[in-house]
Design a protein around this motif. Sequence first.
Motif, PDB file in Angstrom:
ATOM      1  N   GLU A  92       1.081  -1.266   0.244  1.00 41.90           N
ATOM      2  CA  GLU A  92      -0.309  -0.005  -0.337  1.00 41.90           C
ATOM      3  C   GLU A  92       0.911   1.341  -0.144  1.00 41.90           C
ATOM      4  OE1 GLU A  92       0.177  -1.772   4.629  1.00 41.90           O
ATOM      5  OE2 GLU A  92      -0.288  -2.387   3.106  1.00 41.90           O
ATOM      6  N   VAL A  93       0.248   2.313  -0.288  1.00 43.93           N
ATOM      7  CA  VAL A  93       1.256   3.967  -0.210  1.00 43.93           C
ATOM      8  C   VAL A  93       2.169   4.132   0.866  1.00 43.93           C
ATOM      9  CG1 VAL A  93       0.402   6.229  -0.282  1.00 43.93           C
ATOM     10  CG2 VAL A  93      -0.871   4.832  -1.771  1.00 43.93           C
ATOM     11  N   GLY A  94       3.097   4.273   1.189  1.00 48.21           N
ATOM     12  CA  GLY A  94       3.570   4.516   1.416  1.00 48.21           C
ATOM     13  C   GLY A  94       4.634   3.537   2.487  1.00 48.21           C
ATOM     14  N   LYS A  95       4.125   2.442   2.092  1.00 46.59           N
ATOM     15  CA  LYS A  95       4.958   1.087   2.429  1.00 46.59           C
ATOM     16  C   LYS A  95       5.893   0.472   1.891  1.00 46.59           C
ATOM     17  CE  LYS A  95       2.501  -0.479   6.305  1.00 46.59           C
ATOM     18  NZ  LYS A  95       2.613  -1.822   6.852  1.00 46.59           N
ATOM     19  N   GLY A  96       5.424   1.396   0.704  1.00 43.13           N
ATOM     20  CA  GLY A  96       6.644   0.439  -0.496  1.00 43.13           C
ATOM     21  C   GLY A  96       7.337   1.703  -1.512  1.00 43.13           C
ATOM     22  N   THR A  97       7.999   1.797  -2.174  1.00 49.23           N
ATOM     23  CA  THR A  97       7.915   2.820  -3.173  1.00 49.23           C
ATOM     24  C   THR A  97       8.310   1.707  -4.475  1.00 49.23           C
ATOM     25  OG1 THR A  97      10.179   2.586  -2.973  1.00 49.23           O
ATOM     26  CG2 THR A  97       9.624   4.492  -2.071  1.00 49.23           C
ATOM     27  N   GLY A  98       8.230   0.643  -4.814  1.00 54.70           N
ATOM     28  CA  GLY A  98       8.110  -0.672  -5.604  1.00 54.70           C
ATOM     29  C   GLY A  98       9.647  -0.129  -5.997  1.00 54.70           C
ATOM     30  N   LEU A  99      11.055   0.527  -4.953  1.00 54.26           N
ATOM     31  CA  LEU A  99      12.800   0.380  -5.353  1.00 54.26           C
ATOM     32  C   LEU A  99      12.728  -0.766  -5.377  1.00 54.26           C
ATOM     33  CD1 LEU A  99      13.080   4.329  -5.865  1.00 54.26           C
ATOM     34  CD2 LEU A  99      12.679   2.789  -7.640  1.00 54.26           C
ATOM     35  N   GLY A 100      12.496  -1.230  -3.828  1.00 59.19           N
ATOM     36  CA  GLY A 100      13.403  -1.834  -3.097  1.00 59.19           C
ATOM     37  C   GLY A 100      14.464  -3.342  -4.069  1.00 59.19           C
ATOM     38  N   LEU A 101      13.770  -3.529  -4.766  1.00 58.53           N
ATOM     39  CA  LEU A 101      13.861  -5.054  -5.245  1.00 58.53           C
ATOM     40  C   LEU A 101      14.675  -4.353  -6.775  1.00 58.53           C
ATOM     41  CD1 LEU A 101      11.096  -7.980  -4.908  1.00 58.53           C
ATOM     42  CD2 LEU A 101      13.422  -7.416  -4.396  1.00 58.53           C
ATOM     43  N   SER A 102      14.073  -3.406  -6.836  1.00 62.38           N
ATOM     44  CA  SER A 102      14.572  -2.984  -8.530  1.00 62.38           C
ATOM     45  C   SER A 102      15.799  -2.425  -8.495  1.00 62.38           C
ATOM     46  CB  SER A 102      13.996  -2.115  -9.082  1.00 62.38           C
ATOM     47  OG  SER A 102      13.837  -0.737  -8.791  1.00 62.38           O
ATOM     48  N   VAL A 103      16.521  -1.522  -7.473  1.00 61.24           N
ATOM     49  CA  VAL A 103      17.367  -1.796  -6.623  1.00 61.24           C
ATOM     50  C   VAL A 103      18.479  -2.875  -6.307  1.00 61.24           C
ATOM     51  CG1 VAL A 103      18.561   0.142  -4.512  1.00 61.24           C
ATOM     52  CG2 VAL A 103      16.920   1.571  -5.890  1.00 61.24           C
ATOM     53  N   SER A 104      18.443  -3.514  -5.136  1.00 55.78           N
ATOM     54  CA  SER A 104      18.340  -4.744  -4.425  1.00 55.78           C
ATOM     55  C   SER A 104      19.516  -5.284  -5.874  1.00 55.78           C
ATOM     56  CB  SER A 104      17.817  -5.397  -4.241  1.00 55.78           C
ATOM     57  OG  SER A 104      17.254  -4.852  -2.957  1.00 55.78           O
ATOM     58  N   TYR A 105      18.275  -5.406  -6.889  1.00 55.42           N
ATOM     59  CA  TYR A 105      19.194  -6.119  -8.605  1.00 55.42           C
ATOM     60  C   TYR A 105      19.822  -5.174  -9.043  1.00 55.42           C
ATOM     61  CZ  TYR A 105      18.474  -7.849 -12.855  1.00 55.42           C
ATOM     62  OH  TYR A 105      18.655  -8.493 -14.108  1.00 55.42           O
ATOM     63  N   GLY A 106      20.277  -4.004  -8.444  1.00 54.40           N
ATOM     64  CA  GLY A 106      21.154  -3.097  -9.162  1.00 54.40           C
ATOM     65  C   GLY A 106      22.194  -3.887  -8.853  1.00 54.40           C
TER      66      GLY A 106
END
Lengths: 124, 499
Positions: free
Chosen positions: B452-466
């Motif tokens: 939900e909003v505010g809990k995840g930016t949707g960047l965590g896994l993509s940043v981890s992947y990078g």
Amino acid sequence: MKKQYEIMVLDDEEIVCENLEKYFKKKDFIVEAFTESQKALDRLKEKKFDVVITDLKMAGPDGIDVLVYLKSQDTDTQVIIITGYADMESRLAAEYKNAFSYLLKPFKMDELERLVMKAAKKSR
Amino acid sequence: MNQYSPTTKPYSTEDADRAFKDRPLISIRRRIIFSYLSLFLFVCLMGAILFFFISVFEEKQIFLENTTNISFELQKARRYEKNFFLHGTNLSDALNQISTVYSLVLVSKQELVSFIGRDDFSIMLESLEKYDELLNQLLRSVPHTGGAYKDLMTRLEPQIRKYRIRIQSTVNAAIEKERSGIHNLISSTKIGIFVFLGFFLVLTTYLINMLTQHIIMPINRLIEDMRRIAEGDFSPIAPRKKYRDEFTILVMAMNRMTEEIHVRQEQLVQTRKMAAIGNLTAGIAHELNNPLNNISLITESLLDDSEDYGREECDKMLNSIFEQVERASSTVKNLLDFTRKDQPSFSSLSISEIISSTLSLLGNEIELNDIIVELKVDKNLPPTYGNHRDLQQVFLNLIMNAIHAMPDGGTLIIKAELDQNKSLKINIVDSGTGIPAENLHQIFEPFFTTKEVGKGTGLGLSVSYGIVKNHQGEIDVFSQIGNGTTFSVTLPTSIEPKH
């Protein structure tokens, strides 16, 4: 005496709820604000509102779920969706499900007020 | 084979097509027909040669029979002749035998002439005539003469014997010669059969070799090319032979197919990219529009009703604005982290230390969510080479995700070991809700989130992947609805990455 319009504000951003509630109360509306959509839905089952202003993306039931619920009821409550999520899909979904309007964040209060007035008149 | 140098290798399908079409056509069908015909002709030739040998043999056989007959009849004549000289009987029988021999000699005249030569033949014939004449002379004088007849007999006997022996020896010589001729013919036929088999072997070897070269080798090359295309090299197959055949048509069709696949693949990649960008844009918009909207609402409220608020309230509202600015800027910072190209400082790191320090950061979160942590990390694992802060961020993201996947508590297993490639493999296993298959392929895309909003930016896994990619590592996910999710991070052991 002129009847007061009753509106519900639903947004998981507390600042939105606070400010909208304050603003519309000052404009002589009866306002109930919720940050959790499930609580808002429960409230909608008990009470009829003229206008519901709801955010789109929320935990649990989202804005579209609220819209779908209201449209499934025998009521003319109007729904205004406010969202920062600028994708075409959700906008089309909102229009398809007969939202009264779809307003993108950030918005101006008088812009929202005009929409709420129109929607409230339609609901009567 | 005719290998073409890379400089002349065509790069577009059209170039390859043109190069193929320029080549002269020698179809495999033609090659097979040629092979079959040459084998057929070879067998025919050998058949003809054998036929010729057998005919010669047959001729010799007939000749041998005839000469044997002559010899046999001559023997009889000799017996009668002897009887006559001993007992005075059978003279006319001897004469009859002579005429039989004569007719037999005339029947085989041609063969005899060709075999023993015209001169010997004339001598033989002459001897035969003389023999006949002398015997006739005796026959004529038998009834009239007495003592004179005895004289005549004594006089003629050696002559008669001489002619008969001459005939006999000529015939016997012919028989002997012919016998050894037949014997030679049979041995040379035997040798001929072996020579034929030898040639046949050479010819079939050549033909099999040729067909193999033109059928099996192209198939092997096609397999090689298919493998190359499957690995993602979509350059067209270049001609490798100086002529065209059925395989050329196949290769041209395959080139066309490869080109199609290539185009489709590019389209697919483009579509995915566009979808990712769409997601990204909508995500950025959402993450920035919310704080901007909050700032706008507070500012408007401040501007409209400034006289209603006291100093303290004003400060609170301004602080709120400041917080929202921070929120927006942290989104931008995360986004920059995600696309960051500059190199953070790397050093030799203990993976167990990173994991335990990450867990201690999350201690509160773990306790609040009723999570039981099972730590299976070997303390003696070799170090990895990387950036401490970045790797900690990776495990922070993965463990946070695992905790969020178990809202009603659960077990979190963190397991670190060496895999078969001697790389560090760290598995983060949760007993949570699992990820639907349709989401699995996009969870590493920026701004993809189910939270939900505010809990995840949707960047965590993509940043981890990078980050993991930047450490020359791999990150994988395995999940099944209801059976939890495993995130698997593979990192090289203490190898300086290439940069």
